[in-house]
Design an enzyme around this catalytic site. Sequence first.
Site, PDB file in Angstrom:
ATOM      1  N   GLU A  30     -55.422   8.670   6.094  1.00  0.00           N
ATOM      2  CA  GLU A  30     -53.985   8.654   5.794  1.00  0.00           C
ATOM      3  C   GLU A  30     -53.673   7.932   4.493  1.00  0.00           C
ATOM      4  O   GLU A  30     -52.836   8.354   3.719  1.00  0.00           O
ATOM      5  CB  GLU A  30     -53.209   7.971   6.934  1.00  0.00           C
ATOM      6  CG  GLU A  30     -53.081   8.816   8.179  1.00  0.00           C
ATOM      7  CD  GLU A  30     -52.225   8.128   9.226  1.00  0.00           C
ATOM      8  OE1 GLU A  30     -51.183   7.559   8.865  1.00  0.00           O
ATOM      9  OE2 GLU A  30     -52.605   8.154  10.406  1.00  0.00           O
ATOM     10  N   ASP A 103     -55.172   7.629  11.496  1.00  0.00           N
ATOM     11  CA  ASP A 103     -55.100   6.430  12.338  1.00  0.00           C
ATOM     12  C   ASP A 103     -55.301   6.730  13.826  1.00  0.00           C
ATOM     13  O   ASP A 103     -54.984   7.831  14.294  1.00  0.00           O
ATOM     14  CB  ASP A 103     -53.752   5.726  12.135  1.00  0.00           C
ATOM     15  CG  ASP A 103     -53.660   5.065  10.768  1.00  0.00           C
ATOM     16  OD1 ASP A 103     -54.707   4.897  10.122  1.00  0.00           O
ATOM     17  OD2 ASP A 103     -52.552   4.719  10.349  1.00  0.00           O
ATOM     18  N   ASP A 105     -53.903   6.583  16.754  1.00  0.00           N
ATOM     19  CA  ASP A 105     -52.775   6.549  17.681  1.00  0.00           C
ATOM     20  C   ASP A 105     -52.172   7.956  17.756  1.00  0.00           C
ATOM     21  O   ASP A 105     -52.694   8.899  17.163  1.00  0.00           O
ATOM     22  CB  ASP A 105     -51.733   5.512  17.247  1.00  0.00           C
ATOM     23  CG  ASP A 105     -51.242   5.733  15.814  1.00  0.00           C
ATOM     24  OD1 ASP A 105     -51.546   6.798  15.233  1.00  0.00           O
ATOM     25  OD2 ASP A 105     -50.560   4.843  15.276  1.00  0.00           O
ATOM     26  N   GLU A 107     -49.494   9.172  16.445  1.00  0.00           N
ATOM     27  CA  GLU A 107     -49.056   9.642  15.139  1.00  0.00           C
ATOM     28  C   GLU A 107     -50.251  10.132  14.319  1.00  0.00           C
ATOM     29  O   GLU A 107     -50.190  11.174  13.674  1.00  0.00           O
ATOM     30  CB  GLU A 107     -48.351   8.497  14.406  1.00  0.00           C
ATOM     31  CG  GLU A 107     -47.355   8.925  13.364  1.00  0.00           C
ATOM     32  CD  GLU A 107     -46.053   9.432  13.964  1.00  0.00           C
ATOM     33  OE1 GLU A 107     -45.380  10.216  13.274  1.00  0.00           O
ATOM     34  OE2 GLU A 107     -45.727   9.093  15.109  1.00  0.00           O
ATOM     35  N   TYR A 319     -56.722  -2.305  14.118  1.00  0.00           N
ATOM     36  CA  TYR A 319     -55.479  -1.529  13.978  1.00  0.00           C
ATOM     37  C   TYR A 319     -54.298  -2.286  14.568  1.00  0.00           C
ATOM     38  O   TYR A 319     -54.378  -2.834  15.663  1.00  0.00           O
ATOM     39  CB  TYR A 319     -55.632  -0.171  14.656  1.00  0.00           C
ATOM     40  CG  TYR A 319     -54.543   0.797  14.301  1.00  0.00           C
ATOM     41  CD1 TYR A 319     -54.277   1.108  12.975  1.00  0.00           C
ATOM     42  CD2 TYR A 319     -53.771   1.403  15.289  1.00  0.00           C
ATOM     43  CE1 TYR A 319     -53.277   2.000  12.633  1.00  0.00           C
ATOM     44  CE2 TYR A 319     -52.771   2.302  14.956  1.00  0.00           C
ATOM     45  CZ  TYR A 319     -52.523   2.588  13.631  1.00  0.00           C
ATOM     46  OH  TYR A 319     -51.523   3.473  13.306  1.00  0.00           O
ATOM     47  N   ARG A 321     -51.105  -1.362  15.372  1.00  0.00           N
ATOM     48  CA  ARG A 321     -50.098  -0.761  16.259  1.00  0.00           C
ATOM     49  C   ARG A 321     -50.752  -0.522  17.623  1.00  0.00           C
ATOM     50  O   ARG A 321     -51.430   0.469  17.830  1.00  0.00           O
ATOM     51  CB  ARG A 321     -49.559   0.542  15.674  1.00  0.00           C
ATOM     52  CG  ARG A 321     -48.719   0.320  14.428  1.00  0.00           C
ATOM     53  CD  ARG A 321     -48.066   1.580  13.916  1.00  0.00           C
ATOM     54  NE  ARG A 321     -47.274   1.302  12.716  1.00  0.00           N
ATOM     55  CZ  ARG A 321     -47.731   1.366  11.481  1.00  0.00           C
ATOM     56  NH1 ARG A 321     -48.992   1.708  11.276  1.00  0.00           N
ATOM     57  NH2 ARG A 321     -46.963   1.097  10.451  1.00  0.00           N
ATOM     58  N   HIS A 364     -57.167   1.686  21.864  1.00  0.00           N
ATOM     59  CA  HIS A 364     -57.816   0.731  20.971  1.00  0.00           C
ATOM     60  C   HIS A 364     -57.589  -0.677  21.480  1.00  0.00           C
ATOM     61  O   HIS A 364     -57.054  -0.879  22.557  1.00  0.00           O
ATOM     62  CB  HIS A 364     -57.327   0.889  19.535  1.00  0.00           C
ATOM     63  CG  HIS A 364     -55.927   1.412  19.415  1.00  0.00           C
ATOM     64  ND1 HIS A 364     -54.819   0.619  19.524  1.00  0.00           N
ATOM     65  CD2 HIS A 364     -55.470   2.671  19.229  1.00  0.00           C
ATOM     66  CE1 HIS A 364     -53.731   1.349  19.382  1.00  0.00           C
ATOM     67  NE2 HIS A 364     -54.097   2.597  19.208  1.00  0.00           N
TER      68      HIS A 364
END
Length: 708
Positions: A30, A103, A105, A107, A319, A321, A364
């Site tokens: 990303e 990433d 997640d 998203e 990470y 989030r 995660h």
Amino acid sequence: MPTTTKTTKPKKKKTATKKTVKGKNLVIVESPAKAKTIEKYLGRNFKVVASVGHIRDLKKSSMSVDIEHDYEPQYINIRGKAPLINSLKKEAKAAKAVYLASDPDREGEAIAWHLAHILNLPLDEKNRVVFNEITKDAVKNAFKEPRTIDVDLVDAQQARRILDRLVGYSISPILWKKVKKGLSAGRVQSIALKLIVDRENEINAFVPKEYWSINGDFKKGTKKFAAAFWGVDGKKRALDTNEDVIQVMERLDGPDYQADKVEKKKRTRNAPLPYTTSSLQQDAANKINFRTRKTMMVAQQLYEGITLGAQGHQGLITYMRTDSTRISPVAQAAAGEYIVGQFGENYSKHGSKVVNKAGAQDAHEAIRPSNVLNTPDLIAKYLDKDQLKLYTLIWNRFVASQMTAAIFDTVKVNLSQNGVIFVANGSQIKFDGYLKIYNDSDKNNMLPEMAEGDVVKKVNLKPEQHFTQPPARYSEATLIKTLEENGVGRPSTYAPTLETVQKRYYARLVTKRFEPTELGEIVNKLTVEFFPNIVNTEFTAEMEKSLDEVEEGKRKWVSVVDQFYKPFAVELAKAEVDMEKITIKDEPAGFECDLCGHPMVIKLGRFGKFYACSNFPECHNTKAIVKEIGVICPTCHKGQVIERKTKKNRLFYGCDRYPECEFTSWDKPIGRDCPKSGHFLVEKKVRGGGKQVVCSSEDCDYQEEKQK
């Protein structure tokens, strides 16, 4: 001719060389910031490029959701990304293999899915690579086990995006027609606003109640200690009035009090869990004074990596989030070794497991340092001030979470005279445990050694009047905590939600606390009346659970959206008909336009109130509303000192004659000159609350007594 054959062979060799270069494995991440680091870890057979976030999304100009056909989303390539998309297609076509490493997640999974669509990659191909930390081992291990794109994860993100679009693009036009243009509503945003408004209503309705306390200083031998009034004749008693205090004080006579009861206990305090996104945001606000947005921005920098001298570029944290508190066995073992080496065997938990809360997305880990050996002191010289503050917070919390509990000895003593009872409490740390590195404990408050029947002496008694206080307004940290406790929103939604509430001028931060604006109260009133489910925390929390079930493959996303939209459509139809148009009246400003002479009025715009000419549109004169502090400018002695704000919303003071006069000050001038140096005096905030008048000159040490 022989010369022609000589020139053809070298050309073929050059072409062959180009093909080997183009035959690299392509990795798409990303962020450009981490592309070079990952490429270095993977070696010369890989090329790493960045998608720079999403490359496809719903149109901004329309709903882009086909309600009649199972809420089918209508995606388009994001405007301005055509050159990037063409470049990615070209790279993918020439690549030996394509890996999608966005990433870890929902998203990120959706970004990978969109990339697969644009690059014509089969969904059953094992090309999805995820890692929770940007370290050499984590990245290389991830590429050993690529997987297919998790469509359930994509569907969960898609369902959230569609739900948010249905709410925002359905309610907002109604608010534009009935109130004013530029307004918006959202699932999490509307609940955040309701919490802010409800708290303000509680404060306005609050009636202070009087109560009293009697605190005393006592001594046993030469050691002094404190005790507080508890009750009379063995029963706990409240002191509601001054008369209650007088009755108690009249029973007391002489300095001698007896220790009736002495209780000694051993108490343990367990180490805190490692950070989730929301707990990090809360601690960063409370401990290092970071706004939510700043916390996430700096955390992103630490995750993507910092150059550590000879060690090269390294991702410093996992990470950021996440709502998981899980720690990998490898990280636990590394932390255990560090703790034993630094503090000793009895400080280590030896890798005890952490149990996640129900519903946590456990894809995660918790937020932790990628390498526990990168201590804050060791890498401080490579980090800027903000990065070091946040990294230290994360590192300390993680290491503390792997340490043993702190052990306290607590003592409680009841003192009495003529049936009046005072209670003294004391504690002492017997074993500091995790407090060795993460001290969130009160200071030691040890009582002198006492036994039942001992006599102690009163030094003094202090009766004090108090009044109950209304609940505090929400700060960013406490609002996030409340949203999380109610199961509303997810780690990635909190920062943008709070930003939107302020950007729409529904609430403003005053001394770091949210106050609703008039516009916010109007929008909240209409949303509560016509869309009760949108602002119902239980309903929204259930919706979050449904999205989790989509992620787990237990439910289909269309059924979740349909379950929400059908009753919502009924509310929309009712609001279109029954919601009355609200006119926000302009207030008279009390002075005339300096361009055309018509009266000026106070209008409400997207960014707050401002002065405007009532003769609009013939006259376009507008002025910012400024707050005078009643002090003449100490530089030009003509203008008034007014409150101003920087682009980052930080308050400062300046002359209203700017740019003719360029006087500015971070501290508030008070209109007096220093008796020592002659410079103007300012009011500074001091630690622990309160203010102090000091000289504005750095070379002068004049200061007045602190005021609470």
